[in-house]
Design a protein around this motif. Structure first.
Motif, PDB file in Angstrom:
ATOM      1  N   ALA A   1       4.634   2.593   2.236  1.00  0.00           N
ATOM      2  CA  ALA A   1       3.317   2.799   2.607  1.00  0.00           C
ATOM      3  C   ALA A   1       2.601   3.335   1.608  1.00  0.00           C
ATOM      4  O   ALA A   1       1.228   2.826   1.279  1.00  0.00           O
ATOM      5  CB  ALA A   1       3.294   3.563   3.543  1.00  0.00           C
ATOM      6  N   PHE A   2       2.877   4.163   0.790  1.00  0.00           N
ATOM      7  CA  PHE A   2       2.254   4.685  -0.474  1.00  0.00           C
ATOM      8  C   PHE A   2       1.734   3.467  -1.355  1.00  0.00           C
ATOM      9  O   PHE A   2       0.753   3.393  -1.845  1.00  0.00           O
ATOM     10  CB  PHE A   2       2.723   5.705  -0.871  1.00  0.00           C
ATOM     11  CG  PHE A   2       2.343   7.033  -0.062  1.00  0.00           C
ATOM     12  CD1 PHE A   2       1.173   7.995  -0.397  1.00  0.00           C
ATOM     13  CD2 PHE A   2       3.238   7.616   0.835  1.00  0.00           C
ATOM     14  CE1 PHE A   2       0.748   8.940   0.229  1.00  0.00           C
ATOM     15  CE2 PHE A   2       2.862   8.745   1.443  1.00  0.00           C
ATOM     16  CZ  PHE A   2       1.739   9.251   1.281  1.00  0.00           C
ATOM     17  N   ASN A   3       2.760   2.715  -1.830  1.00  0.00           N
ATOM     18  CA  ASN A   3       2.709   1.598  -2.743  1.00  0.00           C
ATOM     19  C   ASN A   3       1.633   0.591  -2.078  1.00  0.00           C
ATOM     20  O   ASN A   3       0.860   0.159  -2.878  1.00  0.00           O
ATOM     21  CB  ASN A   3       4.100   0.902  -2.892  1.00  0.00           C
ATOM     22  CG  ASN A   3       4.059   0.031  -4.074  1.00  0.00           C
ATOM     23  OD1 ASN A   3       3.285  -1.145  -3.919  1.00  0.00           O
ATOM     24  ND2 ASN A   3       4.859  -0.070  -4.994  1.00  0.00           N
ATOM     25  N   LEU A   4       1.683   0.304  -1.062  1.00  0.00           N
ATOM     26  CA  LEU A   4       1.003  -0.787  -0.336  1.00  0.00           C
ATOM     27  C   LEU A   4      -0.731  -0.227  -0.281  1.00  0.00           C
ATOM     28  O   LEU A   4      -1.528  -0.856  -0.758  1.00  0.00           O
ATOM     29  CB  LEU A   4       1.433  -1.350   0.905  1.00  0.00           C
ATOM     30  CG  LEU A   4       0.634  -2.173   1.832  1.00  0.00           C
ATOM     31  CD1 LEU A   4       0.303  -3.305   0.830  1.00  0.00           C
ATOM     32  CD2 LEU A   4       1.130  -2.470   3.119  1.00  0.00           C
ATOM     33  N   THR A   5      -0.730   0.991   0.328  1.00  0.00           N
ATOM     34  CA  THR A   5      -2.192   1.354   0.704  1.00  0.00           C
ATOM     35  C   THR A   5      -2.728   1.719  -0.605  1.00  0.00           C
ATOM     36  O   THR A   5      -4.148   1.406  -0.967  1.00  0.00           O
ATOM     37  CB  THR A   5      -1.871   2.510   1.359  1.00  0.00           C
ATOM     38  OG1 THR A   5      -1.120   3.542   1.003  1.00  0.00           O
ATOM     39  CG2 THR A   5      -1.709   2.237   2.812  1.00  0.00           C
ATOM     40  N   ALA A   6      -2.114   2.162  -1.801  1.00  0.00           N
ATOM     41  CA  ALA A   6      -2.852   2.156  -2.985  1.00  0.00           C
ATOM     42  C   ALA A   6      -3.479   0.771  -3.516  1.00  0.00           C
ATOM     43  O   ALA A   6      -4.757   0.866  -3.901  1.00  0.00           O
ATOM     44  CB  ALA A   6      -2.062   2.854  -4.156  1.00  0.00           C
ATOM     45  N   LYS A   7      -2.676  -0.174  -3.429  1.00  0.00           N
ATOM     46  CA  LYS A   7      -3.316  -1.458  -3.680  1.00  0.00           C
ATOM     47  C   LYS A   7      -4.324  -2.032  -2.934  1.00  0.00           C
ATOM     48  O   LYS A   7      -5.567  -2.837  -3.202  1.00  0.00           O
ATOM     49  CB  LYS A   7      -1.990  -2.393  -3.974  1.00  0.00           C
ATOM     50  CG  LYS A   7      -1.180  -2.239  -4.965  1.00  0.00           C
ATOM     51  CD  LYS A   7       0.097  -2.883  -4.941  1.00  0.00           C
ATOM     52  CE  LYS A   7       1.014  -2.766  -6.135  1.00  0.00           C
ATOM     53  NZ  LYS A   7       1.594  -1.309  -6.225  1.00  0.00           N
ATOM     54  N   LEU A   8      -4.197  -1.874  -1.396  1.00  0.00           N
ATOM     55  CA  LEU A   8      -4.764  -2.224  -0.471  1.00  0.00           C
ATOM     56  C   LEU A   8      -6.393  -1.571  -0.538  1.00  0.00           C
ATOM     57  O   LEU A   8      -7.416  -2.291  -0.553  1.00  0.00           O
ATOM     58  CB  LEU A   8      -4.592  -2.237   0.842  1.00  0.00           C
ATOM     59  CG  LEU A   8      -5.142  -2.814   2.138  1.00  0.00           C
ATOM     60  CD1 LEU A   8      -5.236  -4.229   1.659  1.00  0.00           C
ATOM     61  CD2 LEU A   8      -4.418  -2.426   3.277  1.00  0.00           C
ATOM     62  N   ILE A   9      -6.410  -0.329  -1.058  1.00  0.00           N
ATOM     63  CA  ILE A   9      -7.682   0.384  -1.300  1.00  0.00           C
ATOM     64  C   ILE A   9      -8.507  -0.138  -2.591  1.00  0.00           C
ATOM     65  O   ILE A   9      -9.663  -0.673  -2.391  1.00  0.00           O
ATOM     66  CB  ILE A   9      -7.492   1.942  -1.397  1.00  0.00           C
ATOM     67  CG1 ILE A   9      -6.624   2.405  -0.063  1.00  0.00           C
ATOM     68  CG2 ILE A   9      -8.583   2.576  -1.982  1.00  0.00           C
ATOM     69  CD1 ILE A   9      -6.269   3.724  -0.288  1.00  0.00           C
ATOM     70  N   ASP A  10      -7.715  -0.441  -3.462  1.00  0.00           N
ATOM     71  CA  ASP A  10      -8.210  -0.943  -4.628  1.00  0.00           C
ATOM     72  C   ASP A  10      -8.953  -2.477  -4.325  1.00  0.00           C
ATOM     73  O   ASP A  10      -9.932  -2.853  -4.681  1.00  0.00           O
ATOM     74  CB  ASP A  10      -7.306  -1.289  -5.879  1.00  0.00           C
ATOM     75  CG  ASP A  10      -7.103   0.139  -6.495  1.00  0.00           C
ATOM     76  OD1 ASP A  10      -7.851   0.831  -6.341  1.00  0.00           O
ATOM     77  OD2 ASP A  10      -6.161   0.104  -7.273  1.00  0.00           O
ATOM     78  N   VAL A  11      -8.239  -3.354  -3.399  1.00  0.00           N
ATOM     79  CA  VAL A  11      -8.718  -4.680  -3.058  1.00  0.00           C
ATOM     80  C   VAL A  11     -10.053  -4.389  -2.194  1.00  0.00           C
ATOM     81  O   VAL A  11     -10.771  -5.154  -2.465  1.00  0.00           O
ATOM     82  CB  VAL A  11      -7.520  -5.423  -2.324  1.00  0.00           C
ATOM     83  CG1 VAL A  11      -8.046  -6.582  -1.730  1.00  0.00           C
ATOM     84  CG2 VAL A  11      -6.626  -5.619  -3.408  1.00  0.00           C
ATOM     85  N   ILE A  12      -9.798  -3.633  -1.125  1.00  0.00           N
ATOM     86  CA  ILE A  12     -10.813  -3.472  -0.335  1.00  0.00           C
ATOM     87  C   ILE A  12     -12.422  -2.935  -0.995  1.00  0.00           C
ATOM     88  O   ILE A  12     -13.321  -3.584  -0.505  1.00  0.00           O
ATOM     89  CB  ILE A  12     -10.294  -2.601   1.011  1.00  0.00           C
ATOM     90  CG1 ILE A  12      -9.446  -3.406   1.879  1.00  0.00           C
ATOM     91  CG2 ILE A  12     -11.742  -2.301   1.806  1.00  0.00           C
ATOM     92  CD1 ILE A  12      -8.957  -2.407   2.679  1.00  0.00           C
ATOM     93  N   GLU A  13     -11.919  -2.044  -1.896  1.00  0.00           N
ATOM     94  CA  GLU A  13     -13.496  -1.469  -2.528  1.00  0.00           C
ATOM     95  C   GLU A  13     -13.506  -2.326  -3.954  1.00  0.00           C
ATOM     96  O   GLU A  13     -14.727  -1.836  -4.556  1.00  0.00           O
ATOM     97  CB  GLU A  13     -12.927   0.041  -2.913  1.00  0.00           C
ATOM     98  CG  GLU A  13     -12.376   0.718  -1.609  1.00  0.00           C
ATOM     99  CD  GLU A  13     -12.332   2.246  -2.067  1.00  0.00           C
ATOM    100  OE1 GLU A  13     -12.226   2.405  -3.180  1.00  0.00           O
ATOM    101  OE2 GLU A  13     -12.416   2.980  -1.172  1.00  0.00           O
ATOM    102  N   GLY A  14     -13.186  -3.753  -3.923  1.00  0.00           N
ATOM    103  CA  GLY A  14     -13.459  -4.350  -5.128  1.00  0.00           C
ATOM    104  C   GLY A  14     -12.969  -4.270  -6.362  1.00  0.00           C
ATOM    105  O   GLY A  14     -13.746  -4.647  -7.520  1.00  0.00           O
ATOM    106  N   ARG A  15     -11.915  -3.042  -6.594  1.00  0.00           N
ATOM    107  CA  ARG A  15     -11.604  -2.821  -8.077  1.00  0.00           C
ATOM    108  C   ARG A  15     -10.707  -3.852  -8.532  1.00  0.00           C
ATOM    109  O   ARG A  15     -10.197  -3.651  -9.485  1.00  0.00           O
ATOM    110  CB  ARG A  15     -11.356  -1.215  -7.905  1.00  0.00           C
ATOM    111  CG  ARG A  15     -12.351  -0.410  -7.932  1.00  0.00           C
ATOM    112  CD  ARG A  15     -11.780   1.213  -8.178  1.00  0.00           C
ATOM    113  NE  ARG A  15     -10.773   1.453  -7.052  1.00  0.00           N
ATOM    114  CZ  ARG A  15     -10.998   2.061  -5.995  1.00  0.00           C
ATOM    115  NH1 ARG A  15     -12.365   2.354  -5.589  1.00  0.00           N
ATOM    116  NH2 ARG A  15     -10.097   2.443  -5.354  1.00  0.00           N
ATOM    117  N   ALA A  16     -10.088  -4.575  -7.405  1.00  0.00           N
ATOM    118  CA  ALA A  16      -8.832  -5.235  -8.030  1.00  0.00           C
ATOM    119  C   ALA A  16      -8.859  -6.660  -7.176  1.00  0.00           C
ATOM    120  O   ALA A  16      -9.442  -6.681  -5.980  1.00  0.00           O
ATOM    121  CB  ALA A  16      -7.377  -4.452  -7.628  1.00  0.00           C
ATOM    122  N   PRO A  17      -8.534  -7.556  -7.599  1.00  0.00           N
ATOM    123  CA  PRO A  17      -8.385  -9.159  -7.000  1.00  0.00           C
ATOM    124  C   PRO A  17      -7.145  -8.861  -5.605  1.00  0.00           C
ATOM    125  O   PRO A  17      -6.510  -7.902  -5.766  1.00  0.00           O
ATOM    126  CB  PRO A  17      -8.017 -10.091  -8.042  1.00  0.00           C
ATOM    127  CG  PRO A  17      -7.097  -9.422  -8.998  1.00  0.00           C
ATOM    128  CD  PRO A  17      -7.858  -7.905  -9.148  1.00  0.00           C
TER     129      PRO A  17
END
Length: 385
Positions: A294-310
């Motif tokens: 959960a912590f691994n996934l949400t960190a990445k998902l936040i970056d994607v949703i907020e436009g900081r990562a593809p």
């Protein structure tokens, strides 16, 4: 691990909705061990210290043998300096879930819906769709992304046609809970004990109000017999004979699997926790591994949703956590079972000698503690690009 994921996402300001089949948080007695890095992850959200207050600090873990007694003891206090929680916390998982629900109630953009059973999941280029069964009938819900954390029988995983690769053990596991104070009868008994035996190994774990004893059961025994008062009494008397009968507070019997989903990510849908991987409980890695997902996934998902990562960053979640599920969680728990049930006396002697040598050597002991506390698994995940 839906509640953990929802909390992290909500704390980042992202709208979340959780669907729970049951009408309330179920107070079941399965997972009960929190490893140090798991508590470190939960601490910034004010949850770990609450759990510590209601749990037991298990500074030591022990490898025992029914005939020979204590074989080796490992002191988690040696982790001091690398974690704020240098111990295993013995605390029921439902207490974590209660705290997570309370936490989510503080966010106006977070919603936890009890009594909502997900019956199907689908997706297209713009989002995901859930069909949810409520008291009012079938409802369709749309969202941008979906985290399938709906357990071993995951509807989300099956809806997407993702294989759940692995096997099921022929024996089932019986867990018996009693208030009997085993610590008064076994010399120097720790709160976490793995007890090997060629005929009937077992695991003894203490939670705040109960001792939980896990026994394997023979494949040919019926559920009714295994759960009967007479059968359970005989198992407990075999562990510690006493003139009085044991008072059993709770009993449960379940099948045990070693399985990993063939995919952890498919488009806008990700799997986490038991929906992604399940294993036997020897080592307490199932729930903890789910929290780490959960912590691994949400960190990445936040970056994607907020436009900081593809969007492709989510593929790294699958590479990291699926690798760990296979190489560490499933591999180590399967090996733990193999070692504790070993029948060959020469092999058993060798295993015990290796455990004693490991416990006696400071460097080897620290390596053992870091591995069994899941620090190594987390390091392995971080090493995968």
């Amino acid at each position: 691990m839906g509640l953990v994921s929802a909390m992290v996402l909500a704390d980042a300001g992202i709208d979340v909705e959780v669907f729970e089949r049951n009408a309330t948080v179920m107070e079941d007695l399965r997972a009960s061990t929190f490893h140090p890095p798991t508590l470190d992850m939960l601490a910034p959200y004010g949850i770990s210290d609450v759990l510590v207050e209601s749990g037991l600090k298990a500074r030591f873990t022990q490898q025992r043998d029914r005939r020979k007694g204590l074989i080796a003891e490992f002191d988690l206090a040696r982790l001091e300096g690398s974690t704020a929680y240098p111990f295993r916390l013995q605390c029921e998982q439902w207490k974590l879930n209660l705290e997570l629900v309370k936490k989510l109630e503080q966010y106006p953009h977070a919603k936890v819906r009890f009594g909502c059973a997900v019956e199907a999941a689908g997706q297209d280029d713009t989002g995901v769709t859930l069909k949810v069964r409520t008291l009012d009938g079938l409802e369709e819900v749309r969202g941008d992304y979906l985290i399938g954390a709906d357990g071993a029988w995951s509807t989300v995983r099956r809806s997407l046609g993702i294989e759940f690769e692995g096997y099921t053990y022929p024996e089932r596991f019986l867990v018996v809970s009693t208030e009997f104070p085993f610590e008064d009868q076994f010399e120097n008994l720790s709160w976490v004990n793995y007890i090997s035996d060629p005929e009937e190994w077992c695991v003894m774990l203490k939670v705040p109000s109960l001792w939980r004893v896990l026994f394997p059961t023979a494949e040919q025994e019926s559920d009714e017999r295994v759960l009967s008062d007479e059968f359970i009494e005989a198992r407990l008397q075999g562990l510690l004979p006493r003139p009085e009968r044991y008072e059993v507070v709770h009993r449960t019997l379940y099948k045990v699997h070693q399985r990993v989903a063939s995919r952890f990510r498919l488009g806008r849908v990700m799997l986490a926790g038991d929906a992604a991987h399940i294993n036997n409980p020897l080592g307490g890695m199932g729930m903890n591994g789910g929290v780490h997902d959960a912590f691994n996934l949400t960190a990445k998902l936040i970056d994607v949703i907020e436009g900081r990562a593809p969007d492709s960053l989510l593929d790294q979640y699958e590479r990291q956590r699926r690798t760990v599920a296979i190489e560490y969680i499933n591999a180590n728990t399967a090996r733990n079972k193999q070692l504790i049930e070993e029948r060959d006396e020469a092999v058993r002697d060798r295993i015990h000698a290796e455990l004693r040598a490991t416990a006696a050597d400071p460097q080897a002991s620290m390596a053992y503690i870091r591995k069994t506390s899941m620090f190594d698994a987390l390091e392995r995940a971080r090493s995968i690009a």
